[in-house]
Every structure is written in C-alpha cells, then in structure tokens.
Design a protein around this motif. Sequence first.
Motif, PDB file in Angstrom:
ATOM      1  N   GLN A 191      -4.942   1.406  -8.391  1.00 19.52           N
ATOM      2  CA  GLN A 191      -5.977   1.447  -9.419  1.00 19.52           C
ATOM      3  C   GLN A 191      -5.350   1.630 -10.800  1.00 19.52           C
ATOM      4  OE1 GLN A 191      -9.089   4.078  -8.339  1.00 19.52           O
ATOM      5  NE2 GLN A 191     -10.424   3.420  -9.985  1.00 19.52           N
ATOM      6  N   LEU A 192      -5.660   0.706 -11.675  1.00 20.16           N
ATOM      7  CA  LEU A 192      -5.136   0.763 -13.040  1.00 20.16           C
ATOM      8  C   LEU A 192      -6.056   1.588 -13.925  1.00 20.16           C
ATOM      9  CD1 LEU A 192      -4.028  -2.932 -13.369  1.00 20.16           C
ATOM     10  CD2 LEU A 192      -2.525  -0.973 -13.612  1.00 20.16           C
ATOM     11  N   LYS A 193      -5.446   2.473 -14.693  1.00 22.52           N
ATOM     12  CA  LYS A 193      -6.189   3.281 -15.654  1.00 22.52           C
ATOM     13  C   LYS A 193      -6.400   2.470 -16.935  1.00 22.52           C
ATOM     14  CE  LYS A 193      -5.533   8.118 -16.901  1.00 22.52           C
ATOM     15  NZ  LYS A 193      -4.471   9.117 -16.942  1.00 22.52           N
ATOM     16  N   LYS A 194      -5.329   1.760 -17.345  1.00 22.06           N
ATOM     17  CA  LYS A 194      -5.382   1.006 -18.595  1.00 22.06           C
ATOM     18  C   LYS A 194      -4.301  -0.067 -18.602  1.00 22.06           C
ATOM     19  CE  LYS A 194      -5.424   3.589 -22.377  1.00 22.06           C
ATOM     20  NZ  LYS A 194      -4.940   4.292 -23.573  1.00 22.06           N
ATOM     21  N   THR A 203       3.304   7.383 -14.828  1.00 20.50           N
ATOM     22  CA  THR A 203       2.288   6.459 -14.349  1.00 20.50           C
ATOM     23  C   THR A 203       2.167   5.235 -15.253  1.00 20.50           C
ATOM     24  OG1 THR A 203       0.551   7.621 -15.556  1.00 20.50           O
ATOM     25  CG2 THR A 203       0.904   8.286 -13.270  1.00 20.50           C
ATOM     26  N   LYS A 204       2.906   5.223 -16.351  1.00 25.50           N
ATOM     27  CA  LYS A 204       2.805   4.131 -17.316  1.00 25.50           C
ATOM     28  C   LYS A 204       4.083   3.300 -17.334  1.00 25.50           C
ATOM     29  CE  LYS A 204       0.631   4.937 -21.035  1.00 25.50           C
ATOM     30  NZ  LYS A 204       0.258   5.447 -22.347  1.00 25.50           N
ATOM     31  N   ILE A 205       3.916   1.998 -17.183  1.00 24.74           N
ATOM     32  CA  ILE A 205       5.041   1.063 -17.163  1.00 24.74           C
ATOM     33  C   ILE A 205       4.971   0.184 -18.402  1.00 24.74           C
ATOM     34  CG2 ILE A 205       6.063  -0.903 -15.940  1.00 24.74           C
ATOM     35  CD1 ILE A 205       4.891   0.283 -13.345  1.00 24.74           C
ATOM     36  N   MET A 206       6.114   0.024 -19.053  1.00 23.20           N
ATOM     37  CA  MET A 206       6.202  -0.916 -20.164  1.00 23.20           C
ATOM     38  C   MET A 206       6.734  -2.224 -19.588  1.00 23.20           C
ATOM     39  SD  MET A 206       8.362  -0.643 -23.649  1.00 23.20           S
ATOM     40  CE  MET A 206       8.224  -1.868 -24.913  1.00 23.20           C
ATOM     41  N   GLU A 211      -4.598 -11.724 -16.268  1.00 21.05           N
ATOM     42  CA  GLU A 211      -3.521 -12.061 -15.323  1.00 21.05           C
ATOM     43  C   GLU A 211      -2.663 -10.834 -15.026  1.00 21.05           C
ATOM     44  OE1 GLU A 211      -2.673 -16.770 -16.087  1.00 21.05           O
ATOM     45  OE2 GLU A 211      -1.954 -15.361 -17.603  1.00 21.05           O
ATOM     46  N   LEU A 212      -2.386 -10.030 -16.045  1.00 21.50           N
ATOM     47  CA  LEU A 212      -1.627  -8.799 -15.823  1.00 21.50           C
ATOM     48  C   LEU A 212      -2.433  -7.814 -14.976  1.00 21.50           C
ATOM     49  CD1 LEU A 212       0.042  -8.239 -19.308  1.00 21.50           C
ATOM     50  CD2 LEU A 212       1.133  -9.028 -17.213  1.00 21.50           C
ATOM     51  N   LEU A 213      -3.737  -7.726 -15.236  1.00 20.39           N
ATOM     52  CA  LEU A 213      -4.608  -6.862 -14.426  1.00 20.39           C
ATOM     53  C   LEU A 213      -4.546  -7.259 -12.950  1.00 20.39           C
ATOM     54  CD1 LEU A 213      -7.792  -6.539 -16.655  1.00 20.39           C
ATOM     55  CD2 LEU A 213      -6.508  -4.635 -15.710  1.00 20.39           C
ATOM     56  N   LYS A 214      -4.598  -8.559 -12.702  1.00 26.33           N
ATOM     57  CA  LYS A 214      -4.560  -9.064 -11.329  1.00 26.33           C
ATOM     58  C   LYS A 214      -3.206  -8.773 -10.682  1.00 26.33           C
ATOM     59  CE  LYS A 214      -6.947 -12.832 -11.093  1.00 26.33           C
ATOM     60  NZ  LYS A 214      -7.332 -14.252 -11.113  1.00 26.33           N
ATOM     61  N   LEU A 215      -2.125  -9.040 -11.411  1.00 23.74           N
ATOM     62  CA  LEU A 215      -0.776  -8.851 -10.884  1.00 23.74           C
ATOM     63  C   LEU A 215      -0.496  -7.380 -10.575  1.00 23.74           C
ATOM     64  CD1 LEU A 215       2.025 -10.130 -10.278  1.00 23.74           C
ATOM     65  CD2 LEU A 215       2.601  -9.717 -12.669  1.00 23.74           C
ATOM     66  N   PHE A 216      -0.735  -6.508 -11.556  1.00 26.83           N
ATOM     67  CA  PHE A 216      -0.425  -5.090 -11.375  1.00 26.83           C
ATOM     68  C   PHE A 216      -1.495  -4.368 -10.565  1.00 26.83           C
ATOM     69  CE2 PHE A 216       2.502  -6.201 -14.667  1.00 26.83           C
ATOM     70  CZ  PHE A 216       3.596  -5.392 -14.425  1.00 26.83           C
ATOM     71  N   GLY A 217      -2.735  -4.856 -10.633  1.00 27.97           N
ATOM     72  CA  GLY A 217      -3.829  -4.218  -9.908  1.00 27.97           C
ATOM     73  C   GLY A 217      -3.688  -4.285  -8.403  1.00 27.97           C
ATOM     74  N   ALA A 245       3.673  -5.384 -22.795  1.00 24.42           N
ATOM     75  CA  ALA A 245       2.411  -4.761 -22.385  1.00 24.42           C
ATOM     76  C   ALA A 245       2.683  -3.377 -21.806  1.00 24.42           C
ATOM     77  CB  ALA A 245       1.733  -5.629 -21.339  1.00 24.42           C
ATOM     78  N   PHE A 246       1.612  -2.594 -21.687  1.00 24.61           N
ATOM     79  CA  PHE A 246       1.662  -1.296 -21.021  1.00 24.61           C
ATOM     80  C   PHE A 246       0.648  -1.308 -19.902  1.00 24.61           C
ATOM     81  CE2 PHE A 246       3.131  -0.385 -25.311  1.00 24.61           C
ATOM     82  CZ  PHE A 246       4.258   0.374 -25.052  1.00 24.61           C
ATOM     83  N   CYS A 247       1.083  -0.947 -18.694  1.00 29.68           N
ATOM     84  CA  CYS A 247       0.193  -0.844 -17.540  1.00 29.68           C
ATOM     85  C   CYS A 247       0.246   0.590 -17.045  1.00 29.68           C
ATOM     86  CB  CYS A 247       0.643  -1.787 -16.426  1.00 29.68           C
ATOM     87  SG  CYS A 247       0.551  -3.519 -16.895  1.00 29.68           S
TER      88      CYS A 247
END
Length: 109
Positions: A37-40, A12-15, A27-33, A55-57
Amino acid sequence: AVPAPSDEISGTKIMVRNVPFEATRSELLKLFGSFGQLKKVRLPKKFDGGHRGFAFCEFLTRKEAENAMATLSRTHLYGRHLVLEWASKEEDGDGKIDVNVVREKAKRE
C-alpha cells in the motif's frame, strides 16, 4: 541485498531517479503499488509542466518498501534503468525537494 535504512532515513520512502519523461504518475503507482500500500507518490514538476525525471514513493510499512527496493532495483521503464535509493529527510523533509541536494548526489555518481 539492499542495506536497511538507518535511523536518519524514514525507511518507507524511496527516491526513484532516472524516471523517463514519458512515464506518468499512474504508471509509477501501478509499478510500485504491486509491492504494498502506497502512502504517497510524488513526481515533482518543472515550470513547463513536465516532470523532473525523479520521483518519491512512500509505502505504509518498511517491509513493503524493502520488497519494492529489492525487486525493482534492476528494473527498466521505457528503456531507462530506474535508480532506487532510500530518500533521506533533507531531500523531502517537508514535502519540498532540496534540488541542490539532488544535484550534488547526481554529480557524485
């Protein structure tokens, strides 16, 4: 198609590597979100306050992470190609990054 994560990878975690220095966490939250649902979302910082360029998403489900991985693997942000790969436990096992592991990976590619 992006290979499914193995058992030793959380799934579930992408580097995200090659993140432009002008990019922000929001911006990363918006792109990946947009993929679920993003945990972190973590954007590790340097001593001077800027981020390190990766970054880690982490998503709530594997399916959301797989969708993001498949869709964003050819994405550019501020003219830079984002390099996505599954984050393994040694890279972010306890919330800390083993910078040497990241550097070794970067040298190999």
